[in-house]
Scaffold this active site. Structure first.
Site, PDB file in Angstrom:
ATOM      1  N   LYS A  66       0.839  -1.203   0.000  1.00 10.90           N
ATOM      2  CA  LYS A  66       0.000   0.000   0.000  1.00 10.90           C
ATOM      3  C   LYS A  66       0.879   1.260   0.000  1.00 10.90           C
ATOM      4  O   LYS A  66       2.010   1.221   0.482  1.00 10.90           O
ATOM      5  CB  LYS A  66      -0.832  -0.066   1.275  1.00 10.90           C
ATOM      6  CG  LYS A  66      -2.012   0.865   1.371  1.00 10.90           C
ATOM      7  CD  LYS A  66      -2.817   0.477   2.621  1.00 10.90           C
ATOM      8  CE  LYS A  66      -3.675   1.619   3.126  1.00 10.90           C
ATOM      9  NZ  LYS A  66      -4.669   2.074   2.172  1.00 10.90           N
ATOM     10  N   GLY A  68       2.698   4.546   0.975  1.00  8.59           N
ATOM     11  CA  GLY A  68       3.152   5.206   2.201  1.00  8.59           C
ATOM     12  C   GLY A  68       3.505   4.312   3.374  1.00  8.59           C
ATOM     13  O   GLY A  68       3.780   4.799   4.470  1.00  8.59           O
ATOM     14  N   VAL A  69       3.529   2.977   3.156  1.00  8.91           N
ATOM     15  CA  VAL A  69       3.787   2.086   4.299  1.00  8.91           C
ATOM     16  C   VAL A  69       5.276   1.932   4.626  1.00  8.91           C
ATOM     17  O   VAL A  69       5.645   1.416   5.676  1.00  8.91           O
ATOM     18  CB  VAL A  69       3.177   0.666   4.085  1.00  8.91           C
ATOM     19  CG1 VAL A  69       1.659   0.732   4.034  1.00  8.91           C
ATOM     20  CG2 VAL A  69       3.734   0.016   2.818  1.00  8.91           C
ATOM     21  N   GLY A  70       6.123   2.376   3.703  1.00  8.33           N
ATOM     22  CA  GLY A  70       7.571   2.271   3.944  1.00  8.33           C
ATOM     23  C   GLY A  70       8.294   1.393   2.937  1.00  8.33           C
ATOM     24  O   GLY A  70       9.397   0.903   3.222  1.00  8.33           O
ATOM     25  N   SER A  73      11.756   2.931   2.012  1.00  4.68           N
ATOM     26  CA  SER A  73      12.704   2.842   3.130  1.00  4.68           C
ATOM     27  C   SER A  73      13.211   1.412   3.289  1.00  4.68           C
ATOM     28  O   SER A  73      14.424   1.189   3.441  1.00  4.68           O
ATOM     29  CB  SER A  73      12.046   3.298   4.437  1.00  4.68           C
ATOM     30  OG  SER A  73      11.432   4.546   4.259  1.00  4.68           O
ATOM     31  N   ASP A  95       8.350   3.221  -9.364  1.00  2.96           N
ATOM     32  CA  ASP A  95       7.159   3.974  -8.981  1.00  2.96           C
ATOM     33  C   ASP A  95       7.208   5.305  -9.725  1.00  2.96           C
ATOM     34  O   ASP A  95       8.184   6.045  -9.601  1.00  2.96           O
ATOM     35  CB  ASP A  95       7.222   4.218  -7.462  1.00  2.96           C
ATOM     36  CG  ASP A  95       5.975   4.930  -6.950  1.00  2.96           C
ATOM     37  OD1 ASP A  95       5.196   5.429  -7.773  1.00  2.96           O
ATOM     38  OD2 ASP A  95       5.805   4.985  -5.721  1.00  2.96           O
ATOM     39  N   ASN A 319       5.634  -2.858   9.168  1.00  2.00           N
ATOM     40  CA  ASN A 319       6.479  -1.707   9.496  1.00  2.00           C
ATOM     41  C   ASN A 319       5.748  -0.746  10.448  1.00  2.00           C
ATOM     42  O   ASN A 319       4.536  -0.759  10.546  1.00  2.00           O
ATOM     43  CB  ASN A 319       6.838  -0.982   8.180  1.00  2.00           C
ATOM     44  CG  ASN A 319       7.904   0.072   8.365  1.00  2.00           C
ATOM     45  OD1 ASN A 319       8.712   0.005   9.300  1.00  2.00           O
ATOM     46  ND2 ASN A 319       7.924   1.063   7.490  1.00  2.00           N
TER      47      ASN A 319
HETATM   48  N1  LIG Z   1       9.685   2.437  10.466  1.00  2.00           N
HETATM   49  C1  LIG Z   1       9.536   3.722  10.250  1.00  2.00           C
HETATM   50  N2  LIG Z   1       9.574   4.620  11.253  1.00  2.00           N
HETATM   51  C2  LIG Z   1       9.418   5.924  11.023  1.00  2.00           C
HETATM   52  N3  LIG Z   1       9.204   6.465   9.813  1.00  2.00           N
HETATM   53  C3  LIG Z   1       9.148   5.621   8.758  1.00  2.00           C
HETATM   54  C4  LIG Z   1       9.313   4.222   8.912  1.00  2.00           C
HETATM   55  N4  LIG Z   1       9.211   3.657   7.682  1.00  2.00           N
HETATM   56  C5  LIG Z   1       9.010   4.652   6.816  1.00  2.00           C
HETATM   57  N5  LIG Z   1       8.949   5.830   7.449  1.00  2.00           N
HETATM   58  C6  LIG Z   1       8.701   7.164   6.877  1.00  2.00           C
HETATM   59  O1  LIG Z   1       7.395   7.137   6.256  1.00  2.00           O
HETATM   60  C7  LIG Z   1       7.403   7.903   5.062  1.00  2.00           C
HETATM   61  C8  LIG Z   1       6.977   7.048   3.879  1.00  2.00           C
HETATM   62  O2  LIG Z   1       7.971   6.050   3.727  1.00  2.00           O
HETATM   63  P1  LIG Z   1       8.371   5.467   2.295  1.00  2.00           P
HETATM   64  O3  LIG Z   1       8.600   6.560   1.319  1.00  2.00           O
HETATM   65  O4  LIG Z   1       9.446   4.484   2.524  1.00  2.00           O
HETATM   66  O5  LIG Z   1       7.002   4.744   1.951  1.00  2.00           O
HETATM   67  P2  LIG Z   1       6.483   4.179   0.533  1.00  2.00           P
HETATM   68  O6  LIG Z   1       5.617   3.026   0.849  1.00  2.00           O
HETATM   69  O7  LIG Z   1       7.633   3.928  -0.367  1.00  2.00           O
HETATM   70  O8  LIG Z   1       5.655   5.421   0.017  1.00  2.00           O
HETATM   71  P3  LIG Z   1       5.031   5.643  -1.465  1.00  2.00           P
HETATM   72  O9  LIG Z   1       3.926   4.643  -1.622  1.00  2.00           O
HETATM   73  O10 LIG Z   1       4.523   7.043  -1.403  1.00  2.00           O
HETATM   74  O11 LIG Z   1       6.153   5.434  -2.441  1.00  2.00           O
HETATM   75  C9  LIG Z   1       8.795   8.471   4.923  1.00  2.00           C
HETATM   76  O12 LIG Z   1       8.803   9.753   5.464  1.00  2.00           O
HETATM   77  C10 LIG Z   1       9.655   7.525   5.744  1.00  2.00           C
HETATM   78  O13 LIG Z   1      10.817   8.154   6.263  1.00  2.00           O
END
Ligand SMILES: Nc1ncnc2c1ncn2[C@@H]1O[C@H](COP(=O)(O)OP(=O)(O)OP(=O)(O)O)[C@@H](O)[C@H]1O
Length: 382
Positions: A66, A68-70, A73, A95, A319
């Site tokens: 989904k 924004g879940v990380g 990262s 992406d 996460n």
């Molecule tokens: N375990 C964590 N603890 C704190 N902050 C986190 C953690 N994991 C991710 N984040 C933060 O959450 C935000 C979204 O993370 P990330 O970009 O990795 O998600 P994504 O799933 O790739 O998002 P998108 O779908 O928009 O590409 C970022 O600001 C990231 O630093």
């Protein structure tokens, strides 16, 4: 090792120091609550990072879930860890809304391989430019199957065949591409890139994929495109015999053959993408989620679709789990209960419950830059 010692070790060469480090009360580091936990599944069939890092043949890891879940990262942290374990690694973002540059806190855009700065071992990043990739596809198909060819065919009195080409709606597909199309083209471009001899030394390729919906559509897209391009190629063959004399007369043979070749290459890459997604020896799709009921349900649907498509999935990252209570924070207590409910749903879910679950903590600082990603990787990938 106590968590403070690990911090000192990481912080010695890198400059990342989270503010909040819960005490470990003298227990070994691996028992620290802040440490990512691997929740074993029924057969304990899936082993940890040791298995991911072993072997010198190339492996592809695709992280998805989904929005924004990380995903970014976790993918970036995995790539850093692979590189630090001696694997020449590429981390790729497919992406359309890239965040690799933000995650590494450096400019990795441009659509080419960029070395990640601040690493101890070689790591390269690639933010695929879907627009550029699409244009390349458009150029090849338009010249071969689009208006250029149609005009040419009408000029030769082959209007019926030209109309048949029109029915393929390839131009319409390019003008209003379905979601996932950009990503399919982007991944196929990456395949062409990483399969070239010059990059054969890269042994780990980590994909940060687009959110769930795109990924699901992407999975069926190669078949669709393969069929479309396949039809086009057949018509091309018919055309070739019917018009070879005319084409050579008009001096257009070389250009036609060249375009035809390009289209065939694209088609081959699509087939490779499809095969790669289903090859458990080379590929693993890792689902990233967060402990909320909505995310759990979406992840369950994603897993069901991946399984249906024959995509190998073994691991699930949950996460942003709140660390154990360090104060009397009412809000945290409520949130923790809420997260536990979601974790329960995940564990009992017939699909998700079968995966090896990795729990990753919610950090009190944003994870950006190599030192932070390295730290996250130490906790997450074990
Ligand atoms: N375990 C964590 N603890 C704190 N902050 C986190 C953690 N994991 C991710 N984040 C933060 O959450 C935000 C979204 O993370 P990330 O970009 O990795 O998600 P994504 O799933 O790739 O998002 P998108 O779908 O928009 O590409 C970022 O600001 C990231 O630093």
């Amino acid at each position: 090792m106590a968590i403070a010692a690990l911090f000192r070790r990481v912080a010695k060469t890198q400059k990342f120091i989270p503010l909040f480090i819960p005490p470990n009360h003298g227990k070994p580091f691996k028992h620290h609550p802040f440490y990512a936990r691997s929740v074993t599944t029924p057969a304990e069939a899936v082993v940890g990072f040791d298995e991911m890092v072993s072997g010198s043949h190339r492996k592809y890891y695709m992280l998805g879930g989904k929005g924004g879940v990380g995903k970014t990262s976790c993918a970036a942290a995995l790539a850093v860890k692979f590189a630090n374990h001696g694997h020449p690694t590429i981390v790729v973002s497919t992406d359309p809304a890239h965040s690799l540059s933000d995650s590494f806190a450096q400019d990795l855009s441009g659509g080419t391989l960029v070395p990640v700065e601040g690493m101890e071992s070689p790591l390269f990043a690639l933010e695929v430019n879907p627009e550029k990739a699409k244009e390349e596809f458009r150029a090849a198909s338009q010249k071969t199957g689009g208006t250029g060819v149609k005009d040419f065919m009408y000029g030769l009195g082959l209007g019926t065949l030209a109309d048949q080409l029109g029915e393929l709606k390839l131009e319409a597909l390019l003008d209003t591409p379905p979601p996932g199309f950009d990503e399919a083209i982007a991944i196929s471009q990456v395949m062409q890139f990483v399969e070239s001899q010059a990059y054969s030394s890269f042994t780990r390729i980590v994909f940060d994929t687009a959110p769930t919906g795109h990924t699901l559509r992407l999975l069926s897209l190669p078949d669709f495109l393969d069929a479309s391009i396949g039809k086009l190629m057949k018509l091309k063959e018919k055309l070739a015999s019917a018009t070879s004399a005319m084409r050579s007369l008009l001096g257009k043979q070389d250009a036609q053959q060249d375009n035809s070749h390009k289209l065939e290459q694209l088609r081959e890459r699509m087939v490779k993408v499809r095969d790669l997604f289903r090859d458990s020896y080379r590929t693993e799709f890792i689902i990233v989620t967060i402990p909320t009921v909505m995310a759990a349900h979406e992840s369950s649907r994603l897993l069901a679709s991946l399984r249906k498509e024959g995509v190998p999935v073994q691991r699930l990252i949950v996460n942003q789990i709140l660390p154990p209570a360090a104060s009397n924070c009412k809000f945290c207590e409520m949130k923790r209960k809420d997260q536990n409910r979601a974790l329960d749903i995940i564990q009992k879910d017939p699909e998700l419950g079968s995966l090896s679950t990795i729990q990753s903590p919610l950090f009190d600082v944003e994870i950006t830059g190599v030192p932070a990603l390295k730290f996250m990787g130490e906790l997450l990938w074990r």
